[in-house]
Design a protein around this motif. Structure first.
Motif, PDB file in Angstrom:
ATOM      1  N   GLY A 183       0.879  -1.440  -0.135  1.00 19.76           N
ATOM      2  CA  GLY A 183      -0.094  -0.155  -0.158  1.00 19.76           C
ATOM      3  C   GLY A 183       0.933   1.285   0.056  1.00 19.76           C
ATOM      4  N   ASP A 184       0.369   2.476   0.132  1.00 19.87           N
ATOM      5  CA  ASP A 184       1.074   3.633   0.066  1.00 19.87           C
ATOM      6  C   ASP A 184       1.272   4.425   1.407  1.00 19.87           C
ATOM      7  OD1 ASP A 184       1.235   3.620  -2.797  1.00 19.87           O
ATOM      8  OD2 ASP A 184      -0.686   4.835  -2.876  1.00 19.87           O
ATOM      9  N   ASP A 185       0.768   3.733   2.358  1.00 18.04           N
ATOM     10  CA  ASP A 185       0.761   4.319   3.748  1.00 18.04           C
ATOM     11  C   ASP A 185       2.243   4.067   4.280  1.00 18.04           C
ATOM     12  OD1 ASP A 185       0.298   5.407   6.449  1.00 18.04           O
ATOM     13  OD2 ASP A 185      -0.545   3.464   7.068  1.00 18.04           O
ATOM     14  N   HIS A 186       2.649   5.116   4.566  1.00 18.84           N
ATOM     15  CA  HIS A 186       4.035   5.343   5.128  1.00 18.84           C
ATOM     16  C   HIS A 186       4.253   6.276   6.475  1.00 18.84           C
ATOM     17  CE1 HIS A 186       8.248   4.526   4.962  1.00 18.84           C
ATOM     18  NE2 HIS A 186       8.640   5.584   4.974  1.00 18.84           N
ATOM     19  N   GLU A 187       3.116   6.363   7.226  1.00 18.45           N
ATOM     20  CA  GLU A 187       2.999   7.378   8.311  1.00 18.45           C
ATOM     21  C   GLU A 187       3.379   6.660   9.627  1.00 18.45           C
ATOM     22  OE1 GLU A 187       2.301  10.518   8.304  1.00 18.45           O
ATOM     23  OE2 GLU A 187       2.143  10.335   6.006  1.00 18.45           O
ATOM     24  N   GLY A 188       3.273   5.165   9.286  1.00 21.30           N
ATOM     25  CA  GLY A 188       3.772   4.515  10.581  1.00 21.30           C
ATOM     26  C   GLY A 188       4.021   2.926  10.211  1.00 21.30           C
ATOM     27  N   ILE A 189       4.415   2.217  11.303  1.00 16.32           N
ATOM     28  CA  ILE A 189       4.529   0.784  10.950  1.00 16.32           C
ATOM     29  C   ILE A 189       3.054   0.009  10.917  1.00 16.32           C
ATOM     30  CG2 ILE A 189       6.885   0.597  11.676  1.00 16.32           C
ATOM     31  CD1 ILE A 189       5.687  -0.541  14.395  1.00 16.32           C
TER      32      ILE A 189
END
Length: 795
Positions: free
Chosen positions: A129-135
């Motif tokens: 996915g594109d989420d990179h705000e947290g683990i």
């Protein structure tokens, strides 16, 4: 098209492995271009629990985690994610693992002085996915110590090429049907739910363009909650190369990939009034989901409300009515669009999309109700909400194609004997209906089935193309007869001759930009393609010279000092009846240095019109043209320099070639520095040889030595030397075997307005030597023939 094994098994009950499925797909005509195993990319990544999180002693934004991997002592890991905390269950990359997103190999390393034994990962780092705000945060009950690939259910992914005639296989279920017919398992069609609408659809849905959109179905679902789609859906979409966006958007993408049925969801709050499929108005614009604005015309079908266009029908939705996280009520659209109209619109606008690919090839017109029900069920299951009653506007094509079929055709056309019972089984497994009299009814989704040979293809490919026995063609005894036509033989001779003269063969496109083609088209406009590869390849070439000039420019731009190019191909003209007329042509372009600078030659020398003429005559001779009878005339064309060009003609009307220096205006149009010379041979105009056999006429060398005589003639300045030479050669064909100009003098002793041409004439005696009387008679005939050209013997 990509799909996972797990997704395939949704519609195919099989025990076959990856290799067996791949082999079966290739055997039935669905080419496997690649197989990817996500488990390999996720090797070394494990479900892990954070036991403790303490501040890093030397970095405010880092934490030092104590991580339980399910085996042995907890590991110390430095992490900068803001959501890292004690109790979190996530994914740990152990030393030795490779991060899929960037290829970085993990190892034990010190981070700001603190040892770190791996990395806690985000969804972007694992390409999930594109989420990179947290683990990644997994459920609290996720089994710690389990390989993440096994926990996630990573499944091998097939990448297949679907041919344009098989839109029914643009969905996973269609591929499963073919595999089941080939004996690889049992087909499991989708269970279509019965959706009972809880209220009447509050939006009027209609189609005002029965040709472009014969059928337009839809319904409203109110009270939805548009969050992330379920993990199982995201997993399948990611395997197919799709980026999960939201539950509503993902549901429509899932329907398209699973069943080959594109659909669209509109935010109801952004619509005004009735939703109509209609023709666009000239100049209307729509802001599409790809963040581009397109200007439409009246040939295009659109979906619009009372205020604006919201959708380029069958190609791409609009930005203004797209679903967001705030969407609570949606209008679902599922329609049947005319494939030809979709193709024309897509090409005009230059838009490509998954929806266009499917609609342009032809979707299943019988799947509207089922598709709407499946989409509704997906959305209600993932987003909640209450569906309305369905609205059906228009009617899709409903008349299936019925074909009389003879089972014996499988052997006669396909080369393989298949029992009628097996043929019936195969066809019925592919959803065909077969009557007792062998009248075969094709399902509506099979737009490619037009006749009995198509049914043979279906039967044979499912049986297995590898079962067809290779049989050599019959061969006659003795020496094989030549198969090349006269034109093909001439092309071969010309290629060899051109290469022997130092020319390099170029192969250019038959399509040109409009400006370049128009420059050589003259008064007749060039042929223009309706479906060009690009705008720069839109016009059919009216001459070979534009492509060669463009090739010369590319070579010159790259530092080539001497450019000598030729090409044999077709030029495309408009016939007198308006039809396309293809003509075999040879083009030559010479640019740059003819002779490089050197101690013996001095400065470099360029090409001139005489070099072009020499090439033209040499190649025409090789093509079999009667070069001794050719006349040099003007009118080479506006593309050539008027004083340094000409045509070679057989009589006043039959033009065999044009040659000369390219006009400065043409050079400027093609961004070339001069001088550049060119030749164009019109091979189709060369007259065929009369009579003649396979063998050449016998040659007997003359017994007596040839005699030469020189003549000097005064002629007007504008008299072509070639005309005088041709007259001299024809003065006595029995005795004169050759003639050539060896001097052209203008100056002292030559009257104003005239020039002196000196010609050497070769005379070949036959059975006896020439007497003085014979030579005088021949000379008189030469002088008389020259006089007809306005020449007088110089005293």
């Amino acid at each position: 098209m990509k799909f996972s094994l797990e997704w395939l098994c949704e519609y195919l009950d099989t025990e076959a492995g990856v290799a067996e499925i791949a082999a079966a797909l290739n055997a039935i005509g669905i080419e496997v271009e690649g197989i990817e195993d996500p488990a390999q990319k996720l090797a070394g990544f494990r479900v892990a629990r954070v036991l403790a999180a303490a501040p890093h002693p030397d970095a405010d934004k880092l934490q030092v985690l104590s991580v339980d991997t399910g085996s042995g002592e907890p590991l110390q890991v430095v992490c900068g994610a803001p959501n890292a905390r004690a109790g979190l269950v996530g994914v740990l990359g152990l030393p030795g693992a490779v991060v899929p997103a960037n290829g970085m190999g993990l190892k034990v390393a010190a981070v700001r002085g603190v040892e770190s034994n791996g990395m806690m990962c985000s969804t972007r780092e694992l390409e999930l996915g594109d989420d990179h705000e947290g683990i990644i945060e997994l459920p609290a009950d996720a089994p710690v110590g389990t390989d993440f690939a096994a926990y996630r259910g990573a499944s091998p992914v097939f990448d297949v090429a679907i041919t344009p005639n098989r839109p029914d296989c643009m969905g996973v279920m269609g591929i499963a049907r073919d595999l089941a017919a080939a004996g690889l398992g049992t087909f499991k069609p989708a269970a279509v739910p019965q959706i009972a609408g809880g209220f009447a659809c509050p939006v009027e849905i209609r189609t005002d363009d029965a040709d472009g959109c014969p059928a337009f179905y839809g319904r409203v679902i109110r009270g939805v909650s548009n969050g992330p789609s379920p993990d199982w859906m995201q997993r399948r979409l990611v395997a197919a190369g799709q980026r999960p966006i939201s539950a509503l958007v993902d549901a429509t993408n899932y329907l398209s990939l699973a069943y080959g049925r594109p659909a669209h969801a509109y935010d109801l709050a952004k619509l005004s009034g009735a939703i109509v499929a209609r023709r666009a108005k000239d100049g209307e614009a729509v802001a599409a989901l790809n963040e581009k604005t397109y200007t439409l015309d009246e040939t295009m079908t659109v979906i619009a409300d009372d205020v604006q266009v919201h959708d380029i029908a069958g190609i791409m939705g609009g930005e203004d009515s797209g679903c967001t996280g705030a969407t609570t009520d949606v209008l679902l659209e599922i329609a049947y669009f005319d494939p030809e109209r979709i193709g024309v619109t897509g090409r005009k606008l230059g838009v490509t999309s998954d929806a266009r690919t499917r609609f342009e090839r032809g979707v299943d017109p019988a799947f509207l109700d089922d598709g709407l029900a499946l989409l509704t069920d997906l959305i209600v299951a993932t987003c909640g909400g209450e569906p309305s009653e369905a609205v059906r506007a228009g009617m899709p094509p409903q008349e299936p194609r019925r074909i009389a079929y003879d089972p014996a055709l499988a052997e006669r056309l396909g080369g393989i004997a298949i029992a009628p019972a097996e043929q019936r089984r195969i066809l019925e497994a592919l959803d065909f209906t077969v009557s007792s009299a062998w009248e075969v009814t094709a399902p509506l989704r099979r737009h490619d089935i037009e006749g009995a040979p198509d049914i043979v293809e279906e039967v044979v490919r499912i049986q297995g193309l590898d079962h067809i026995t290779s049989i050599p063609l019959p061969r006659t005894d003795g020496v094989a007869r030549p198969t090349a036509t006269a034109d093909q033989q001439m092309e071969r001779r010309l290629r060899r001759a051109a290469a022997a003269r130092g020319l390099s063969e170029a192969i250019t496109w038959s399509f040109l930009p409009m400006d370049e083609a128009g420059h050589f088209a003259g008064d007749t406009p060039p042929w223009v393609l309706e479906n060009p590869i690009s705008e720069d390849m839109k016009a059919m070439r009216p001459s070979l010279l534009p492509g060669l000039l463009m090739a010369a420019r590319r070579n010159a731009d790259r530092g080539a000092a001497s450019i000598r190019l030729f090409e044999i191909g077709r030029r495309y003209l408009r016939g007198s009846d308006g039809a396309s007329d293809e003509r075999l042509t040879l083009g030559v372009v010479l640019a740059g240095d003819r002779v490089a600078r050197g101690w013996a030659t001095g400065n470099a020398a360029g090409f001139d019109a005489f070099d072009a003429k020499a090439e033209a005559l040499a190649l025409l001779a090789e093509a079999g043209a009667p070069v001794d009878n050719l006349q040099v005339m003007s009118e080479a064309g506006d593309q050539f320099h008027p004083g340094q060009s000409g045509t070679l003609r057989l009589g006043p009307k039959t033009v065999l070639a044009r040659f000369g220096t390219i006009h400065p205006g043409t050079l400027a149009a093609f961004d070339l520095d001069g001088p550049v010379v060119a030749v164009e041979l019109f091979l189709d105009a060369i007259p065929a040889k009369k009579g003649g056999g396979f063998a050449r006429a016998p040659y007997t060398p003359p017994a007596l030595q040839a005699v030469t005589r020189d003549f000097a003639f005064l002629v007007p300045l504008d008299t072509p030397a070639g005309d005088l030479l041709r007259a001299v050669k024809g003065a006595d064909k029995a005795n004169i075997t050759d003639a050539r100009v060896f001097d052209d003098f203008r100056g002292q002793g030559v009257p104003e307005g005239r020039k002196s041409l000196a010609i050497e004439v070769t005379l070949q005696p036959g059975e006896k030597s020439f007497t003085d009387e014979d030579l005088k008679a021949i000379s008189d005939r030469v002088v008389a023939a020259a006089a007809k050209q306005g020449a007088e013997l110089r005293g």
